[in-house]
Design an enzyme around this catalytic site. Structure first.
Site, short mmCIF file in Angstrom:
data_model
loop_
_atom_site.label_atom_id
_atom_site.label_comp_id
_atom_site.label_asym_id
_atom_site.label_seq_id
_atom_site.Cartn_x
_atom_site.Cartn_y
_atom_site.Cartn_z
N LYS A 125 3.26 -43.28 8.00
CA LYS A 125 2.77 -43.09 6.63
C LYS A 125 3.81 -42.38 5.77
O LYS A 125 4.14 -42.82 4.67
CB LYS A 125 1.48 -42.28 6.63
CG LYS A 125 0.85 -42.14 5.25
CD LYS A 125 -0.01 -40.91 5.11
CE LYS A 125 0.86 -39.71 4.78
NZ LYS A 125 0.07 -38.51 4.41
N ASP A 143 -3.10 -43.62 4.09
CA ASP A 143 -3.65 -42.28 4.24
C ASP A 143 -5.17 -42.40 4.35
O ASP A 143 -5.71 -43.50 4.51
CB ASP A 143 -3.22 -41.38 3.09
CG ASP A 143 -3.87 -41.77 1.76
OD1 ASP A 143 -4.56 -42.81 1.70
OD2 ASP A 143 -3.68 -41.03 0.77
#
Length: 221
Positions: A125, A143
């Protein structure tokens, strides 16, 4: 429009609505270049962007470059970020990452996902956030908001982050990956929250399969 439209048309329509609703999608982490965004994104784990934006000026005033942070002690860094969650681990990771960038990449944040993911505290991420926002790479950073909306919209049924990212990459045109990442985050923060989604005010309520589920639950309660 009814939520009975084809999945492809549903996705295209939702993305068009998001593009009009959130016309200038970009990270809300305040930064100047890849190094600052990398630090900010590492700090953002279990911490709000608003809080991170309060913390990073302290760090960059004291340690403006990787070379500076690489020489810091964990205690020094912890004092600067102590109001951020997991600050002990984050301080160690920031120092170790700074050292790696200085030693292995001549002080420059690498623009390669695999290289980024070898840095302490940097997962997929974080790597995707830096790549999309600083290097113009088509990437979707998953996320909690992106994960939640991907599943509520029926765009993914994957149980983990990487599977969700792969599902989103299949259903969203590549040229929109980076923008869609921000659209989903903005929508998750402002309307489609985890505990109290504001479905009545949602501009895509006629296209969202979750709306019907929510209404059935409401009526049966």
């Amino acid at each position: 429009m009814s939520n009975q439209s084809s999945p492809k048309l549903q996705i295209e329509t939702i993305l068009r609505i998001f593009s009009e609703l959130y016309p200038n999608p970009t990270t809300e982490l305040i930064h100047d270049g890849p190094w600052q965004l990398l630090v900010a994104t590492i700090l953002s784990a279990q911490c709000t962007d608003k809080r991170v934006n309060m913390i990073t000026p302290r760090i960059f005033a004291r340690f403006p470059a990787p070379e500076d942070l690489a020489k810091a002690s964990p205690t020094e860094v912890e004092m600067l970020i102590k109001d951020c969650g997991l600050f002990h681990n984050k301080a160690r990771n920031l120092i170790a990452t700074a050292k790696r960038i200085v030693e292995d990449y001549s002080g420059q944040v690498p623009s390669d996902r695999e290289a980024l993911m070898t840095l302490p505290g940097v997962g997929r991420k974080t790597a995707n956030v830096v790549l999309a926002n600083c290097f113009g790479v088509d990437a979707i950073a998953v996320d909690t908001h992106v994960f939640r909306l991907a599943h509520r919209l029926g765009w993914s049924q994957a149980k983990d982050v990487q599977g969700t990212e792969e599902d989103l990459m299949r259903v969203i045109p590549q040229k929109l990956w980076a923008k869609a990442h921000h659209w989903l985050i903005f929508h998750g923060r402002r309307i489609c929250s985890a505990k109290h989604p504001d479905c009545e005010k949602c501009p895509i309520q006629g296209l969202c399969p979750q709306i019907g589920v929510s209404r059935v639950k409401k009526e049966s309660s």
